[in-house]
Design a protein around this motif. Structure first.
Motif, short mmCIF file in Angstrom:
data_model
loop_
_atom_site.label_atom_id
_atom_site.label_comp_id
_atom_site.label_asym_id
_atom_site.label_seq_id
_atom_site.Cartn_x
_atom_site.Cartn_y
_atom_site.Cartn_z
N PHE A 163 53.81 23.40 66.89
CA PHE A 163 52.68 24.54 67.22
C PHE A 163 52.12 24.67 65.73
O PHE A 163 52.74 24.19 64.60
CB PHE A 163 53.75 25.68 67.34
CG PHE A 163 54.66 25.59 68.68
CD1 PHE A 163 54.05 25.77 69.95
CD2 PHE A 163 55.96 25.23 68.67
CE1 PHE A 163 54.66 25.58 71.20
CE2 PHE A 163 56.64 25.16 69.79
CZ PHE A 163 55.93 25.36 71.00
N GLU A 164 51.07 25.67 65.77
CA GLU A 164 50.12 25.79 64.89
C GLU A 164 50.63 26.57 63.56
O GLU A 164 51.63 27.18 63.98
CB GLU A 164 48.88 25.97 65.29
CG GLU A 164 48.02 25.11 66.27
CD GLU A 164 46.76 25.73 66.83
OE1 GLU A 164 45.86 26.05 66.14
OE2 GLU A 164 46.59 25.78 67.89
N CYS A 165 49.81 26.49 62.47
CA CYS A 165 50.03 27.68 61.56
C CYS A 165 49.13 28.81 62.00
O CYS A 165 48.27 28.79 62.64
CB CYS A 165 49.64 27.32 60.41
SG CYS A 165 50.76 25.83 59.68
N GLY A 166 49.68 30.10 61.66
CA GLY A 166 48.66 31.07 61.98
C GLY A 166 49.46 32.62 61.94
O GLY A 166 50.62 32.62 61.78
N ALA A 167 48.78 33.74 62.26
CA ALA A 167 49.46 35.05 62.34
C ALA A 167 50.46 34.92 63.63
O ALA A 167 50.02 34.51 64.50
CB ALA A 167 48.29 35.93 62.32
N GLU A 183 51.96 33.80 69.19
CA GLU A 183 52.73 34.19 70.44
C GLU A 183 51.76 34.51 71.40
O GLU A 183 52.20 34.13 72.75
CB GLU A 183 53.59 35.64 70.11
CG GLU A 183 54.64 35.31 69.08
CD GLU A 183 55.33 36.73 68.97
OE1 GLU A 183 55.11 37.87 69.54
OE2 GLU A 183 56.54 36.79 68.23
N HIS A 184 50.56 35.15 71.24
CA HIS A 184 49.57 35.18 72.42
C HIS A 184 49.18 33.78 72.88
O HIS A 184 49.21 33.38 74.18
CB HIS A 184 48.46 36.03 71.96
CG HIS A 184 47.29 36.15 72.97
ND1 HIS A 184 47.45 36.84 74.17
CD2 HIS A 184 46.13 35.54 73.11
CE1 HIS A 184 46.37 36.74 74.91
NE2 HIS A 184 45.52 35.86 74.20
N LYS A 185 49.02 32.90 72.03
CA LYS A 185 48.27 31.78 72.45
C LYS A 185 49.26 30.96 73.35
O LYS A 185 48.99 30.17 74.10
CB LYS A 185 47.74 30.83 71.06
CG LYS A 185 47.29 29.35 71.30
CD LYS A 185 46.69 28.74 70.17
CE LYS A 185 46.36 27.68 70.61
NZ LYS A 185 45.54 26.65 69.62
#
Length: 326
Positions: free
Chosen positions: A299-303, A308-310
């Motif tokens: 999975f990607e990096c991010g908020a 969780e939404h993506k």
């Protein structure tokens, strides 16, 4: 004491913003510090992750029983096992990804195989951070439940986590706990009691049965409340102990409903979803089921909220699964 918190910036390894819900600050470390006063055989260890595992309250209260082995997870586990052999109960902390991927053999042989009194509180389990695949332990349940004589626990909130801290001291052998850190929400009522190896209904309903673990159980309860506004009544079964798995409790719960939703902060294979499917199949119980969990991928990096939404484990996704059955 629980406090109120509104919008804020997440710290490393904290779960999604608690919004207006009450929280407790560092429940793991504060409870362990208190337990350490009552039981002098308890020691605390970390692999240079004291701040990010919330064990610092124990360090401050019992500096003579606290050990920082540095950035060396294999040494962490071996030192904990050695102290256990000397009659101590070793509470050790690091990130889930580091413990499972870097020290797996040491957990299996030095700890579980030896029936060592090592209690591993693994921080940032599953999708608990935005640092990408190197830090996201999204397969840790699958890995750890594969080790014999090892207990695996995924607490829901601060209330349960504090009870788990105390309970594991008396669970024989090695225990792996998915640790919640920072400002941990208080979701369960004051009357809730953690019972090792037992699943418990935390929300009643009639139409749909939701089976969850960890903080996803609390999210499932929130989703059930939203679903009720759409005319769908859902019950939530919280499975805090994943090994040993409460097969009988899950089967009895599943029999009550025409369809099921299973949710976890973990990949869809090898964790709670797999455990539930296996249990129902062996019981000859076939039910329509929606799985709300992570795909078998990196999975990607991010908020965290964005991630969780993506990747489909947020509140709207759970509501959809309960209301629409897809």
């Amino acid at each position: 004491m629980a406090e109120q918190v509104s919008g804020r910036t997440l710290g490393m390894g904290e779960i999604v913003d608690t919004g207006a819900k009450p929280f407790e600050l560092a429940p793991f470390g504060t409870e362990l510090a208190q337990l350490g006063k009552e039981r002098t055989e308890i020691v605390g260890l970390t692999a240079d992750m004291g701040r990010y595992s919330d064990i610092l309250p124990f360090r401050d209260a019992h500096p003579e029983r606290f050990f920082n082995v540095g950035v060396a997870e294999q040494s962490l586990i071996m030192t904990a096992a050695g102290l256990a052999k000397a009659g101590k109960i070793s509470y050790c902390t690091s990130y889930s990804a580091f413990i499972t991927r870097r020290a797996y053999d040491f957990v299996a042989i030095a700890c579980a195989h030896a029936l060592a009194e090592v209690k591993i509180f693994a921080g940032m389990p599953g999708f608990m951070n935005g640092y990408g695949a190197t830090h996201q332990a999204t397969e840790d349940i699958s890995m750890m439940r594969g080790i014999a004589d090892l207990t695996v626990i995924d607490p829901c909130d601060a209330t349960e986590l504090k009870q788990v801290v105390r309970a594991v001291a008396d669970i024989p052998g090695t225990v792996y706990v998915r640790n919640l850190r920072g400002k941990v929400p208080v979701e369960l009522g004051a009357d809730y009691r953690f019972i090792p190896g037992k699943a418990q209904v935390i929300h009643e309903g009639q139409s749909v049965g939701v089976i969850g673990t960890g903080f996803m159980s609390a999210r499932a309860r929130d989703a059930a409340k939203v679903a009720a506004e759409h005319g769908v009544s859902a019950a939530v079964l919280h499975v805090s102990t994943l090994k040993p798995f409460d097969k009988d409790g899950v089967i009895a719960f599943a029999k009550r409903f025409d369809r099921l939703v299973v949710t976890e902060n973990h990949k869809i294979s090898g964790g709670l979803c797999t455990l539930v499917v296996e249990a129902l199949y062996e019981a000859g119980l076939m039910k329509p089921m929606v799985k709300v969990a992570l795909a078998d991928s990196f999975f990607e990096c991010g908020a965290q909220a964005w991630l969780e939404h993506k990747y489909g484990i947020d509140l709207p996704r759970l509501v959809q699964a309960i209301v629409e059955g897809r």
